[in-house]
Write a protein that holds these residues in place. Structure first.
Motif, PDB file in Angstrom:
ATOM      1  N   LEU A   4      -9.018  12.579   6.981  1.00  0.00           N
ATOM      2  CA  LEU A   4      -9.566  11.229   6.966  1.00  0.00           C
ATOM      3  C   LEU A   4      -8.567  10.343   6.246  1.00  0.00           C
ATOM      4  O   LEU A   4      -7.729  10.830   5.479  1.00  0.00           O
ATOM      5  N   PHE A   5      -8.670   9.033   6.471  1.00  0.00           N
ATOM      6  CA  PHE A   5      -7.759   8.095   5.823  1.00  0.00           C
ATOM      7  C   PHE A   5      -8.546   6.996   5.130  1.00  0.00           C
ATOM      8  O   PHE A   5      -9.510   6.477   5.683  1.00  0.00           O
ATOM      9  N   ALA A   6      -8.143   6.685   3.910  1.00  0.00           N
ATOM     10  CA  ALA A   6      -8.795   5.644   3.118  1.00  0.00           C
ATOM     11  C   ALA A   6      -7.926   4.396   3.118  1.00  0.00           C
ATOM     12  O   ALA A   6      -6.713   4.477   2.934  1.00  0.00           O
ATOM     13  N   LEU A   7      -8.564   3.241   3.313  1.00  0.00           N
ATOM     14  CA  LEU A   7      -7.874   1.956   3.246  1.00  0.00           C
ATOM     15  C   LEU A   7      -7.963   1.461   1.811  1.00  0.00           C
ATOM     16  O   LEU A   7      -9.053   1.233   1.287  1.00  0.00           O
ATOM     17  N   ILE A   8      -6.813   1.326   1.160  1.00  0.00           N
ATOM     18  CA  ILE A   8      -6.735   0.971  -0.258  1.00  0.00           C
ATOM     19  C   ILE A   8      -6.005  -0.360  -0.413  1.00  0.00           C
ATOM     20  O   ILE A   8      -4.946  -0.566   0.180  1.00  0.00           O
ATOM     21  N   VAL A   9      -6.576  -1.257  -1.212  1.00  0.00           N
ATOM     22  CA  VAL A   9      -5.896  -2.499  -1.594  1.00  0.00           C
ATOM     23  C   VAL A   9      -5.791  -2.524  -3.110  1.00  0.00           C
ATOM     24  O   VAL A   9      -6.638  -1.974  -3.817  1.00  0.00           O
ATOM     25  N   THR A  10      -4.746  -3.148  -3.604  1.00  0.00           N
ATOM     26  CA  THR A  10      -4.562  -3.314  -5.040  1.00  0.00           C
ATOM     27  C   THR A  10      -4.924  -4.749  -5.392  1.00  0.00           C
ATOM     28  O   THR A  10      -4.399  -5.687  -4.792  1.00  0.00           O
ATOM     29  N   VAL A  11      -5.836  -4.889  -6.359  1.00  0.00           N
ATOM     30  CA  VAL A  11      -6.303  -6.198  -6.798  1.00  0.00           C
ATOM     31  C   VAL A  11      -5.886  -6.371  -8.248  1.00  0.00           C
ATOM     32  O   VAL A  11      -6.147  -5.508  -9.085  1.00  0.00           O
TER      33      VAL A  11
END
Length: 60
Positions: A4-11
């Protein structure tokens, strides 16, 4: 078992503190990248590994 793949953003806050936020988990990397484009975010898709096999700490 498929990856599976996780969508990650840095805030980052104005104070300089940054956090990685998971926006979703997707079946394929292509679907994950399409979700990032659809949401107009500059996120990264990383392989996702569930933490189901981890045990909680008993001693501190």
């Amino acid at each position: 078992m498929n990856s599976l793949f996780a969508l990650i953003v840095t805030v980052c806050a104005l104070t300089g503190e940054c956090s990685d936020i998971m926006l979703g988990v997707y079946k394929t990397e292509t679907v994950c990248e399409a979700a990032a484009a659809e949401q107009h975010v500059k996120g990264q898709c990383y392989p996702y590994k569930s933490a189901d096999d981890q045990q909680p700490a008993l001693h501190f």
